[in-house]
Write an enzyme that holds these catalytic residues in place. Structure first.
Site, short mmCIF file in Angstrom:
data_model
loop_
_atom_site.label_atom_id
_atom_site.label_comp_id
_atom_site.label_asym_id
_atom_site.label_seq_id
_atom_site.Cartn_x
_atom_site.Cartn_y
_atom_site.Cartn_z
N ASP A 329 10.57 20.22 29.14
CA ASP A 329 11.39 19.65 28.81
C ASP A 329 12.23 21.37 28.00
OD1 ASP A 329 13.93 18.59 26.92
OD2 ASP A 329 12.94 16.52 27.51
N ARG A 331 15.50 21.07 25.91
CA ARG A 331 16.24 20.70 25.53
C ARG A 331 16.22 21.33 24.16
NH1 ARG A 331 17.38 14.14 27.08
NH2 ARG A 331 15.21 15.05 27.25
#
Length: 417
Positions: A329, A331
């Site tokens: 991830d 983000r």
């Protein structure tokens, strides 16, 4: 550009000529816009810029192409007549804390009027935030009306399924010292990584320590307000919210391998319901396709998941992503609370999210979440079952409701724990 010292006549492009004192630097965290000074990014005159990068960074290459083919005057300065926001947002105390907001310009929607005299002098001062009003209409809203979960009120929601909203578009504006501090790294290391991993696109990052603001060439955020945006910061007015990270395949085209569109629509439903009760609703839509890994990487992961031995499996869900992308991830939810600080929000009454990463980021930023709302089982597509099982097995969602004060221990720890 200039000739090199050898006298060969070869042209050398200099991407960071001296500013010669034409424009003052930006005072991040100043108490007023006039004291803070505008963000100025002029590609045709670097000496009149006080930031690194270009306005609307994700689209700046198209702007360059338009200038190259003669469709755009490179010296064009926008006429911003009648572009001011229809709703008042801020200022809020969080705007004056240089550590609260580091990834957007909180004054970005106010520069149109405040610095019109700059544009008259030929300085390209543009808003990095725009606010407007509109209506939205989604099939799922009509489904909710048909099934009795939503009822038209003639104001927020009419009998055709149109929903009245205010919306804001936000371009990223990074205050590099604050970004580095948020991630507990040295600013010099951040600058060098941004320079190296953008292919040397922004040499000012490592040569101009006097320029503290960077306009990254990435997508920004869109915020949808249900109710009265001017009261969204009031802790006595209840707030429902969905923070949603872009998933083009599901959000736009209805792909059923994940729960993204169903959860987005469920969040919209909760926001309408709260606004109809006199509260406010907020959808934050982040341009972070495929967990910010990109859509090409996401589709490669889909293939890897489906073709592995035993088929698509929850216990291999995150592993296959990491095999392709190198990480699970990207983000970076640590930056996400900045949008709540821009709005002056300190409390969310109903938070439509199963993500501990998002929840912990809000808690670390001092924003209380009173209730976390899980997606109803009947809204989960059959092909998304693997995703849901994987997230729950990884501890992605804990049902206990906690506030920021309950999670003091989260600060400084990885947000995916």
């Amino acid at each position: 550009m200039k000739k090199n010292k050898s006298g060969s006549g070869h042209i050398i492009l200099t991407s960071h000529p001296p500013r010669e004192g034409k424009v003052p630097g930006v005072k991040w965290g100043a108490k007023t816009l006039e004291e803070r000074w505008p963000i100025i990014a002029i590609m045709a005159d670097h000496a009149s810029s006080n930031v690194i990068g270009a306005y609307a960074g994700a689209y700046s290459v198209y702007r360059a192409m338009a200038a190259a083919i003669g469709a755009l005057d490179p010296l064009h300065v926008p006429d911003l007549t009648n572009t001011t926001p229809p709703e008042k947002i801020g200022p809020h105390p969080q705007w004056c804390d240089p550590e609260k907001i580091v990834s957007l310009d909180p004054w970005g929607h106010m520069v149109g009027d405040a610095f019109d005299d700059f544009r008259k002098r030929g300085l390209d001062v543009r808003p990095t935030i725009a606010v407007t009003q509109a209506h939205i209409n989604m099939p799922e809203i009509k489904d909710a009306m048909r099934e009795g979960r939503l009822k038209p009120d003639g104001d927020i929601l009419n009998d055709r399924g149109d929903v009245k909203v205010t919306k804001a578009a936000i371009d990223p504006v990074w205050y590099l010292p604050g970004i580095a501090k948020r991630f507990e790294i040295e600013e010099s290391d951040l600058r060098r990584a941004l320079f190296e991993f953008s292919g040397g696109m922004f040499p000012e990052l490592i040569t101009r320590n006097d320029l503290k603001i960077f306009l990254p060439p990435i997508g920004g955020h869109t915020l949808y307000f249900f109710g009265d945006p001017e009261t969204i910061h009031d802790p006595n007015v209840k707030l429902a919210c969905r923070v949603h990270d872009e998933c083009n395949g599901s959000d736009v085209f209805g792909s059923d391998i994940c729960t993204c569109r169903p959860y987005l629509c469920h969040g919209v439903e909760l926001c309408i319901e709260m606004a109809q009760k006199g509260g406010n609703g907020l959808i934050i839509y982040n341009r972070k396709e495929g967990r910010a890994l990109g859509e090409v990487t996401k589709f490669l992961v889909y293939n890897a998941r489906k073709r592995q031995e035993g088929g698509d499996r929850a216990d291999k869900y995150f592993e296959r992503t990491e095999c392709v992308a190198g990480v699970q991830d990207m983000r970076f939810q640590q930056l996400m609370p900045d949008m709540f600080h821009w709005l002056g929000v300190t409390k969310i009454d109903r938070f439509a999210s199963m993500s501990d990463m998002k929840f912990n980021a809000l808690a670390s930023a001092g924003i209380d979440v009173i209730e976390r709302i899980e997606i109803p089982p009947e809204l989960i597509p059959a092909d998304a079952a693997v995703e849901m099982e994987a997230k729950k097995a990884a501890g992605y969602f804990a049902k206990e409701s906690k506030t920021a004060s309950d999670l003091e221990h989260v600060k400084g720890r990885p947000l995916d724990e």
